[in-house]
Design an enzyme around this catalytic site. Sequence first.
Site, PDB file in Angstrom:
ATOM      1  N   MET A 135       1.139  -1.491   0.044  1.00  0.00           N
ATOM      2  CA  MET A 135       0.154  -0.279  -0.336  1.00  0.00           C
ATOM      3  C   MET A 135       0.505   1.438   0.199  1.00  0.00           C
ATOM      4  SD  MET A 135      -2.935  -1.672   0.093  1.00  0.00           S
ATOM      5  CE  MET A 135      -4.094   0.140  -0.067  1.00  0.00           C
ATOM      6  N   ARG A 136       2.135   1.154  -0.609  1.00  0.00           N
ATOM      7  CA  ARG A 136       2.879   2.404  -1.182  1.00  0.00           C
ATOM      8  C   ARG A 136       3.262   2.901  -2.052  1.00  0.00           C
ATOM      9  NH1 ARG A 136       3.280   4.986   4.622  1.00  0.00           N
ATOM     10  NH2 ARG A 136       3.198   3.534   5.860  1.00  0.00           N
ATOM     11  N   ASN A 157       1.654  -4.938 -10.009  1.00  0.00           N
ATOM     12  CA  ASN A 157       0.359  -4.409  -9.114  1.00  0.00           C
ATOM     13  C   ASN A 157      -0.616  -4.908  -9.457  1.00  0.00           C
ATOM     14  OD1 ASN A 157      -0.192  -3.241  -6.317  1.00  0.00           O
ATOM     15  ND2 ASN A 157      -1.643  -1.572  -8.093  1.00  0.00           N
ATOM     16  N   HIS A 159      -4.696  -4.403  -8.209  1.00  0.00           N
ATOM     17  CA  HIS A 159      -5.751  -3.309  -8.328  1.00  0.00           C
ATOM     18  C   HIS A 159      -6.795  -3.619  -8.063  1.00  0.00           C
ATOM     19  CE1 HIS A 159      -6.713   1.040  -7.510  1.00  0.00           C
ATOM     20  NE2 HIS A 159      -7.559   0.515  -8.279  1.00  0.00           N
TER      21      HIS A 159
HETATM   22  C1  GAR Z   1      -6.465  -6.580  -2.155  1.00  0.00           C
HETATM   23  O1  GAR Z   1      -7.577  -6.345  -2.856  1.00  0.00           O
HETATM   24  C2  GAR Z   1      -5.355  -5.627  -3.502  1.00  0.00           C
HETATM   25  O2  GAR Z   1      -5.976  -5.651  -4.879  1.00  0.00           O
HETATM   26  C3  GAR Z   1      -5.691  -4.097  -2.864  1.00  0.00           C
HETATM   27  O3  GAR Z   1      -5.130  -4.799  -1.451  1.00  0.00           O
HETATM   28  C4  GAR Z   1      -5.125  -5.974  -1.288  1.00  0.00           C
HETATM   29  C5  GAR Z   1      -4.491  -6.862  -0.233  1.00  0.00           C
HETATM   30  O4  GAR Z   1      -5.072  -7.888   0.412  1.00  0.00           O
HETATM   31  N1  GAR Z   1      -4.256  -2.992  -2.835  1.00  0.00           N
HETATM   32  C6  GAR Z   1      -4.186  -1.982  -3.514  1.00  0.00           C
HETATM   33  O5  GAR Z   1      -5.178  -1.617  -3.170  1.00  0.00           O
HETATM   34  C7  GAR Z   1      -2.622  -1.602  -3.827  1.00  0.00           C
HETATM   35  N2  GAR Z   1      -3.251   0.064  -4.243  1.00  0.00           N
HETATM   36  P1  GAR Z   1      -4.086  -9.164   0.381  1.00  0.00           P
HETATM   37  O6  GAR Z   1      -3.263  -8.471   1.395  1.00  0.00           O
HETATM   38  O7  GAR Z   1      -4.640 -10.068   1.442  1.00  0.00           O
HETATM   39  O8  GAR Z   1      -4.054 -10.159  -0.948  1.00  0.00           O
END
Ligand code: GAR
Length: 240
Positions: A135-136, A157, A159
């Site tokens: 998330m960075r 990545n 999203h």
């Molecule tokens: C996931 O939904 C991913 O798409 C999102 O964080 C979650 C991580 O879940 N990523 C973002 O929003 C990136 N900007 P996880 O830790 O269970 O894989």
Amino acid sequence: MAKKINVGTLISGGGTNLQAIIDACLDHSIEASIVFTGSDTPGVKGLERAQKANIDTFVVDYSQIIQSCKKGIKETDLPNDFNLDEIQSKQQLVDTSASKGQMAFFLKTRAIAERKLLDIISDYDMDLLVLAGFMRVLTPYFIDRINTGPGKYKIMNIHPALLPSFPGTDGYGDTFNYGCKIGGCTVHFIDYGEDTGPIIGQKAFEIADTDTLDDIKEKGLEKEWELYPQCIQKFAESLI
Ligand code: GAR
């Protein structure tokens, strides 16, 4: 058969996408092995998942770095090869309403953290860096030191929205609040903007009128777990 690629992973939280990739490596549905899992936050569940799979782990504690930078950043704190003007001219992350000082602080703190990531990552033989819920945002300082040349993308990545709709930190929340009837997830390469890089794959799902935000997240994550390994395999095949 594709060449087996070495994948580095970065996470910030629960790591269910990481788990899907670990499982896909173990059952040979993708030609890849994970060489490390790094986190910007200590103690997260994703680190446990990696350790259980005998994957090297490390933490670069972004919050701690940002806190200590708030006390002041000395020239010697910055990486030797950091050039603020260059990074500022390339970056497409900080919105134009940010003051010059805010933008400089943001780029300097991230470069300090990113140098630490790079120092650790450089010990590994890595073909692809996979952001699995990291998330960075990454700045051009980091991206230029991972990608091998213009258009040679090496950072992927996932999203939680159908880009280019709803970039940013809350893809499923934005999808829900907008009242969309279709949601989805996107795997894309990282470029200098936020969630703007070339799209590798997408999966969509229907949203019922009765669905809550939690229902959307659940449907979305199930699609993410299918999509991410498929996109990594696509990358592995293009390395042949
Ligand atoms: C996931 O939904 C991913 O798409 C999102 O964080 C979650 C991580 O879940 N990523 C973002 O929003 C990136 N900007 P996880 O830790 O269970 O894989």
